[in-house]
Design a protein around this motif. Structure first.
Motif, short mmCIF file in Angstrom:
data_model
loop_
_atom_site.label_atom_id
_atom_site.label_comp_id
_atom_site.label_asym_id
_atom_site.label_seq_id
_atom_site.Cartn_x
_atom_site.Cartn_y
_atom_site.Cartn_z
N ARG A 46 0.76 2.51 -81.72
CA ARG A 46 0.31 1.12 -81.73
C ARG A 46 1.01 -0.38 -80.74
O ARG A 46 1.89 -0.78 -81.47
CB ARG A 46 -0.46 0.59 -82.74
CG ARG A 46 -1.55 1.81 -82.81
CD ARG A 46 -2.01 2.08 -83.98
NE ARG A 46 -3.00 3.04 -84.74
CZ ARG A 46 -2.24 4.30 -85.09
NH1 ARG A 46 -1.14 4.49 -85.50
NH2 ARG A 46 -3.44 5.88 -85.53
N GLN B 35 -5.86 -4.81 -78.61
CA GLN B 35 -5.20 -3.22 -79.18
C GLN B 35 -4.99 -2.13 -78.95
O GLN B 35 -5.75 -1.48 -78.29
CB GLN B 35 -6.46 -3.48 -80.86
CG GLN B 35 -5.65 -4.37 -81.76
CD GLN B 35 -6.12 -4.47 -82.16
OE1 GLN B 35 -7.20 -3.72 -83.17
NE2 GLN B 35 -5.56 -5.17 -83.93
N SER C 14 -7.17 3.46 -75.86
CA SER C 14 -6.78 4.13 -76.44
C SER C 14 -5.74 5.21 -75.28
O SER C 14 -6.23 4.71 -73.72
CB SER C 14 -7.90 5.06 -76.53
OG SER C 14 -7.78 5.33 -77.85
N THR D 86 -3.65 2.07 -79.00
CA THR D 86 -2.84 2.87 -79.49
C THR D 86 -2.88 3.91 -78.34
O THR D 86 -3.64 4.71 -77.12
CB THR D 86 -4.49 3.91 -79.89
OG1 THR D 86 -4.59 2.55 -81.51
CG2 THR D 86 -3.90 5.09 -80.84
N LYS E 48 -10.45 -2.65 -78.07
CA LYS E 48 -8.95 -1.63 -78.79
C LYS E 48 -9.29 -0.76 -77.36
O LYS E 48 -10.33 -0.41 -76.41
CB LYS E 48 -9.67 -0.27 -79.72
CG LYS E 48 -9.70 -1.33 -80.90
CD LYS E 48 -10.30 -0.95 -82.47
CE LYS E 48 -9.85 -1.67 -83.71
NZ LYS E 48 -10.55 -0.81 -84.64
#
Length: 164
Positions: free
Chosen positions: A106, A113, A56, A115, A54
């Motif tokens: 997203r 993944q 960001s 965001t 993940k």
């Protein structure tokens, strides 16, 4: 020819060497197949579980005199070479803390993944001077956006934000 061979192998995988119900009895290369020799071809190949990472990112939405600030990827970059994207706040020396939020998006790319938050940024005089010293950052006239090579997600995001 390697292209013909590659196409034949893909066709074999799509029609004969099926993961759920392999058709080994119809396979022209079964004698060379390690999965067939095991007697349990449906158990091969064994894939490692996909490890999802993940990430960001905080992006800037900065408009000044009918121009949008964008970052252009390096021509030699492995990813996004010469494509335009909204700049990251970090590109501008800014942090996302206590900034208003325009949008959150997203997306997934391979094992990532991502965001991405998009924050409005006021183009103050000191910020414009910093931008002018950063070669990857460009002020692009809003009327020219359709002519640029933007990454797909950024093209959609920019279009959506402009309609607001």
């Amino acid at each position: 020819q390697s292209g013909t061979h590659n196409q034949a192998m893909m066709e074999l995988g799509a029609t004969v060497c099926l993961r759920q119900q392999p058709r080994c009895g119809r396979c022209p290369v079964a004698e060379f197949c390690s999965a067939w020799r095991t007697g349990a071809p449906e158990k091969l190949p064994r894939f490692k579980p996909k490890v999802i990472e993940k990430k960001s990112l905080a992006r800037a939405w900065c408009v000044h005199e009918d121009r949008l600030l964008l970052r252009r990827g390096h021509a030699q970059a492995r990813r996004l070479a010469s494509l335009y994207e909204l700049p990251e706040l970090a590109d501008l020396g800014l942090l996302p803390q206590n900034r208003p939020l325009l949008a959150t998006r997203r997306r997934a790319i391979t094992r990532f993944q991502i965001t991405e938050t998009i924050h409005p940024v006021k183009p103050t005089a000191p910020l414009r001077r910093r931008i002018s010293r950063t070669p990857d950052l460009e002020w692009v006239p809003l009327a020219r956006l359709e002519q640029l090579t933007l990454s797909g997600p950024h093209r959609r995001w920019i279009a959506g934000l402009r309609r607001r």
